[in-house]
Design an enzyme around this catalytic site. Structure first.
Site, PDB file in Angstrom:
ATOM      1  CG  ASP A   1      -1.929   1.146   1.167  1.00 44.47           C
ATOM      2  OD1 ASP A   1      -2.682   1.220   0.172  1.00 44.47           O
ATOM      3  OD2 ASP A   1      -1.959   1.964   2.100  1.00 44.47           O
TER       4      ASP A   1
ATOM      5  CG  HIS B   1      -6.424   6.056   4.344  1.00 41.39           C
ATOM      6  ND1 HIS B   1      -6.692   5.379   3.181  1.00 41.39           N
ATOM      7  CD2 HIS B   1      -7.630   6.427   4.834  1.00 41.39           C
ATOM      8  CE1 HIS B   1      -7.992   5.345   2.969  1.00 41.39           C
ATOM      9  NE2 HIS B   1      -8.580   5.990   3.958  1.00 41.39           N
TER      10      HIS B   1
ATOM     11  CG  HIS C   1      -1.609  10.805   4.149  1.00 43.37           C
ATOM     12  ND1 HIS C   1      -0.977  11.934   4.598  1.00 43.37           N
ATOM     13  CD2 HIS C   1      -1.627  10.894   2.785  1.00 43.37           C
ATOM     14  CE1 HIS C   1      -0.613  12.683   3.572  1.00 43.37           C
ATOM     15  NE2 HIS C   1      -1.004  12.082   2.456  1.00 43.37           N
TER      16      HIS C   1
ATOM     17  CD  GLU D   1      -7.688  19.550  -0.950  1.00 38.56           C
ATOM     18  OE1 GLU D   1      -6.434  19.431  -1.045  1.00 38.56           O
ATOM     19  OE2 GLU D   1      -8.282  20.628  -1.123  1.00 38.56           O
TER      20      GLU D   1
ATOM     21  CG  ASP E   1      -4.533   1.318   5.135  1.00 36.99           C
ATOM     22  OD1 ASP E   1      -4.973   1.227   6.298  1.00 36.99           O
ATOM     23  OD2 ASP E   1      -4.808   2.274   4.383  1.00 36.99           O
TER      24      ASP E   1
ATOM     25  CD  GLU F   1      -1.968   6.293   2.745  1.00 34.42           C
ATOM     26  OE1 GLU F   1      -2.612   7.188   2.142  1.00 34.42           O
ATOM     27  OE2 GLU F   1      -2.490   5.240   3.148  1.00 34.42           O
TER      28      GLU F   1
END
Length: 240
Positions: free
Chosen positions: A10, A152, A60, A55, A157, A12
């Site tokens: 995963d 997140h 995260h 945003e 994750d 970010e």
């Protein structure tokens, strides 16, 4: 038993589009062997060399100040490539993560990833047509605890996705089968194959008198005859 290695992955980012200048800020990977987490993982925060849109920060929680002293992607690219090797990648919404990873690799003059990829979004849609297939929705469906996921995070994750992936491919039945295979493999490692049985047993070499003498010797040993305990245990297991 052959070992299937997979990497649950995963990322970010600073936004939704590498083509528009967004960058990676975190990579998290979890190693699976035969679909079971081994405890080995790869995790790194990355300096995106740009600002952090509000945003993305709300998703995260990684700020410009936090990331400023972290390594740039070019500094971690080799360690990342070494960890994933050429093994299959398990990714939720794979086009997003693969798009960013390949963009970062190209910007550093490295080749794009050629690993096989299993997209768990597509897998979940095939298994649960019409249902919601977000990571949170799948956790709820399979009863997986994701209470730690207030924001997140790439490594967390990945750990959660590893549990979801196991459920998608068969769940606890797969885990039990793999555990049984591993147990057989461990117990059988380094041992000889079973001896072939003689079609006609050899005649006993002990006389009746020798057998009686041996029985008397064992009786004198009492509880110190350890193998008698194992024989009793085996009888109890069979009866139980």
């Amino acid at each position: 038993m052959s070992h299937l290695r997979e990497i649950v992955l995963d990322t970010e980012t600073t936004g939704l589009s590498a083509a528009n200048g967004d960058r990676l800020v975190e990579i998290g990977c979890v190693e699976l062997i035969n679909h079971v987490p081994t405890g080995r993982h790869y995790h790194v925060y990355i300096n995106p060399e740009r600002d952090m849109p509000e945003e993305a920060f709300r998703v995260h929680g990684l700020s410009e100040d936090f990331l400023r002293d972290k390594p740039k992607f070019a500094e971690v690219a080799q360690a990342f490539a070494d960890f994933i090797g050429d093994d299959t990648l398990i990714i939720h919404n794979a086009p997003f993560d693969m798009g960013f990873l390949n963009a970062e690799l190209e910007w550093t003059g490295r080749p794009r990833l050629t690993n096989d990829v299993i997209d768990t979004v597509m897998l979940a849609r095939k298994i649960h047509p019409g249902a919601r297939v977000s990571l949170d929705a799948l956790c709820k469906h399979y009863g997986i605890d994701n209470s730690r996921r207030t924001l997140h995070g790439a490594l967390l994750d990945s750990e959660i996705l590893a549990e979801v992936y196991l459920e998608l491919i068969g769940g606890r039945q797969v885990a039990l089968a793999l555990s049984a295979e591993a147990d057989v493999s461990i117990r059988g490692a380094g041992t000889r194959p079973p001896a072939r049985q003689r079609p006609t047993p050899l005649p006993a070499r002990l006389t009746a008198q020798e057998k009686l003498a041996h029985a008397g010797f064992i009786a004198q040993m009492g509880e110190s005859a350890v193998w008698l305990k194992y024989e009793t245990l085996e009888i109890e297991v069979e009866q139980g």
